[in-house]
Scaffold this motif. Structure first.
Motif, short mmCIF file in Angstrom:
data_model
loop_
_atom_site.label_atom_id
_atom_site.label_comp_id
_atom_site.label_asym_id
_atom_site.label_seq_id
_atom_site.Cartn_x
_atom_site.Cartn_y
_atom_site.Cartn_z
N ALA A 105 0.83 -1.20 0.00
CA ALA A 105 0.00 0.00 0.00
C ALA A 105 0.86 1.25 0.00
O ALA A 105 0.60 2.22 -0.74
N GLY A 106 1.90 1.27 0.83
CA GLY A 106 2.79 2.42 0.88
C GLY A 106 3.50 2.63 -0.45
O GLY A 106 3.75 3.76 -0.86
N TYR A 107 3.83 1.53 -1.13
CA TYR A 107 4.54 1.60 -2.40
C TYR A 107 3.74 2.36 -3.46
O TYR A 107 4.31 3.00 -4.34
N LEU A 108 2.43 2.29 -3.37
CA LEU A 108 1.58 2.95 -4.36
C LEU A 108 1.14 4.36 -3.95
O LEU A 108 0.63 5.11 -4.77
N THR A 109 1.35 4.71 -2.69
CA THR A 109 0.79 5.97 -2.19
C THR A 109 1.38 7.22 -2.83
O THR A 109 0.62 8.07 -3.33
N PRO A 110 2.72 7.40 -2.89
CA PRO A 110 3.23 8.66 -3.46
C PRO A 110 2.81 8.86 -4.91
O PRO A 110 2.45 9.97 -5.30
N GLY A 111 2.88 7.82 -5.71
CA GLY A 111 2.49 7.94 -7.11
C GLY A 111 1.03 8.28 -7.27
O GLY A 111 0.65 9.07 -8.15
N ALA A 112 0.17 7.70 -6.43
CA ALA A 112 -1.26 7.97 -6.51
C ALA A 112 -1.57 9.41 -6.13
O ALA A 112 -2.39 10.07 -6.77
N VAL A 113 -0.88 9.92 -5.10
CA VAL A 113 -1.08 11.33 -4.71
C VAL A 113 -0.64 12.25 -5.84
O VAL A 113 -1.30 13.25 -6.15
N GLU A 114 0.48 11.92 -6.48
CA GLU A 114 0.97 12.76 -7.57
C GLU A 114 0.03 12.75 -8.76
O GLU A 114 -0.27 13.79 -9.34
N GLN A 198 8.59 15.61 -2.13
CA GLN A 198 8.07 15.40 -3.48
C GLN A 198 9.08 14.66 -4.34
O GLN A 198 8.71 14.00 -5.31
N GLN A 199 10.34 14.75 -4.00
CA GLN A 199 11.33 14.03 -4.78
C GLN A 199 11.27 12.53 -4.53
O GLN A 199 11.91 11.75 -5.23
N LEU A 200 10.46 12.10 -3.56
CA LEU A 200 10.28 10.67 -3.35
C LEU A 200 9.28 10.08 -4.34
O LEU A 200 9.15 8.88 -4.44
N TRP A 201 8.56 10.95 -5.06
CA TRP A 201 7.56 10.43 -5.98
C TRP A 201 8.22 9.69 -7.13
O TRP A 201 9.27 10.09 -7.62
N PRO A 202 7.58 8.61 -7.59
CA PRO A 202 8.13 7.85 -8.71
C PRO A 202 8.38 8.73 -9.92
O PRO A 202 7.58 9.62 -10.23
N GLY A 203 9.48 8.49 -10.60
CA GLY A 203 9.78 9.22 -11.83
C GLY A 203 10.58 10.48 -11.59
O GLY A 203 10.94 11.16 -12.54
N CYS A 259 6.65 3.73 0.77
CA CYS A 259 6.58 5.08 0.17
C CYS A 259 7.94 5.51 -0.37
O CYS A 259 8.04 6.04 -1.48
N PHE A 260 8.98 5.28 0.41
CA PHE A 260 10.31 5.68 -0.03
C PHE A 260 10.81 4.82 -1.17
O PHE A 260 11.43 5.30 -2.12
N ALA A 261 10.55 3.52 -1.11
CA ALA A 261 11.03 2.58 -2.13
C ALA A 261 10.43 2.84 -3.50
O ALA A 261 11.01 2.45 -4.52
N ALA A 262 9.27 3.51 -3.54
CA ALA A 262 8.60 3.76 -4.81
C ALA A 262 9.47 4.57 -5.76
O ALA A 262 9.47 4.35 -6.97
N ARG A 263 10.23 5.52 -5.21
CA ARG A 263 11.07 6.37 -6.05
C ARG A 263 12.10 5.55 -6.82
O ARG A 263 12.38 5.81 -7.98
#
Length: 405
Positions: A105-114, A198-203, A259-263
């Motif tokens: 769930a955490g892995y998908l959170t930053p990307g979903a917020v973005e 915000q730099q933790l967001w994927p991509g 959340c952190f690993a998503a980046r």
């Protein structure tokens, strides 16, 4: 183990990573479908669905002699071989399976917020987590309690009416949805109010090496130490607003790590050496807890508080190894989903929500049949999984439910 569980991972094109492979020569590309941008990680989908069935079997084990809270317990925990094996089964599960759900769930959170923005993401979380939680708490939970009470001679209708009249709210396994709502709110505020994150967001970052084994051991040690402190105030089995806070140190750590690993797309680029190392560590650690337990029977002074200390540090050590191994194996095995697996993935969340009344009903249906607890565990668990799979398919045919589930 459970919540709008993650269903997809957005991946960068593999070409973008080729120049960065020198960062970790031990990294392993999870599966061929990662070569296309935006591809679903079907390995994680299959893992999520399998964990959902494990949740059903976990609660079935409690029904027939394992330790834990559940609506209906047909067999009390004792020192029989059947009960001992089921207790160990649930203890190992508890070490990793819900934590793995939080990690995904955490892995998908930053990307979903973005992608969706804070407002839309908040609405989506309430729809997918809040509405099922309210439905279960106010209706399905009381229904399951009333069903379980029939084993004690109480009329189902009378018990249900009383529970509804008293405003009983029973979150049951939907505690996970409740906790994930809290985690999602904290993550949204953190990402919104802390620009640097915000730099933790994927991509928005480059691949970085996985944490070292020393760092992972340090995280496990801190997680165990915090668990010990939490359990001083909220011992295992004590609920606060339907949440067992004694287990939450690993949940918080794994959600935050996700959340952190998503980046860095760490869950797709698993370091083979770390998977092997931590899996071996987990295998070595697995027997230590029962050894301490049985020694505690012979030498009572060793049981408390030694068993509690060992248990707190044993959990994250086992969890790290099992989680890495499962991530590796599922992503290696599954490159496409079809047939039964595709249907199971789609129905997993619904199965998670509806399984308590189904499980209790199946157990009650043959409670008068005298047989070994392990046999009942296997039969009841299998039948419950099958029925939930069927019922979930029917429910997902309803357009309004399909939008939520």
């Amino acid at each position: 183990m459970q919540p709008h569980l993650p269903t997809a991972v957005t991946i960068k094109p593999a070409q973008e990573f080729e120049a960065q492979q020198s960062v970790s020569k031990q990294a392993w590309v999870a599966s061929p479908q990662l070569a296309s941008a935006g591809a679903r990680n079907v390995g994680l989908d299959a893992l999520r669905a399998s964990l959902t069935l494990l949740v059903v079997m976990h609660h079935t084990a409690i029904t027939y002699g394992a330790i834990g809270g559940w609506f209906y317990r047909e067999v009390s925990t004792d020192r029989s071989l059947s009960s001992t094996l089921l207790v160990y089964f649930c203890t190992v599960n508890q070490a990793f399976f819900m934590g793995l759900f939080f990690l995904l769930a955490g892995y998908l959170t930053p990307g979903a917020v973005e992608r969706h923005g804070t407002r839309r993401y908040a609405i989506d979380r309430f729809k997918r987590l809040g509405l099922p939680l309210l439905f279960f708490g106010w209706l399905l939970g009381p229904v399951t309690i009333a069903m379980a009470q029939t084993a004690r001679g109480h009329a189902f209708a009378d018990t249900l009416v009383k529970l509804l009249r008293d405003g009983t709210f029973e979150n049951g396994p939907l505690w996970f949805a409740q906790a994930l709502l809290i985690f999602a709110c904290v993550a949204m505020l953190w990402l919104k109010l802390t620009p640097r994150l915000q730099q933790l967001w994927p991509g928005q970052g480059e691949i970085a090496p996985w944490p070292s084994n020393v760092a992972m051991l340090g995280a496990a040690t801190v997680t165990g130490a915090v668990a010990l402190v939490l359990r001083v105030f909220w011992p295992v089995g004590v609920n606060v607003w339907g949440l067992q806070l004694g287990y939450f140190s690993s949940y918080v750590v794994l959600f935050a790590f996700g959340c952190f690993a998503a980046r860095h797309h760490w869950l797709e680029f698993l370091p083979a050496d770390k998977v092997r190392t931590w899996w071996r560590v987990a295998l070595l650690a697995l027997p230590t807890l029962p050894i301490v337990y049985f020694l505690g029977r012979a030498v009572p002074g060793l049981r408390e508080p030694v068993l509690g200390y060992v248990y707190a540090f044993w959990e994250p050590i086992v969890a790290w190894g099992v989680i890495l191994k499962l991530l590796w194996e599922f992503q290696r095995k599954f490159t496409v989903l079809d047939g039964l697996w595709k249907s199971l993935v789609r129905r997993a969340y619904t199965i998670f929500i509806i399984h308590p009344p189904v499980l209790v009903a199946v157990a009650l249906a043959w409670r008068g049949v005298p047989t070994n607890g392990l046999v009942k565990f296997a039969v009841t668990g299998t039948v419950t999984c099958a029925l939930c799979f069927i019922f979930a398919g029917w429910l997902l045919r309803v357009p309004a439910l399909r939008k939520i589930l």
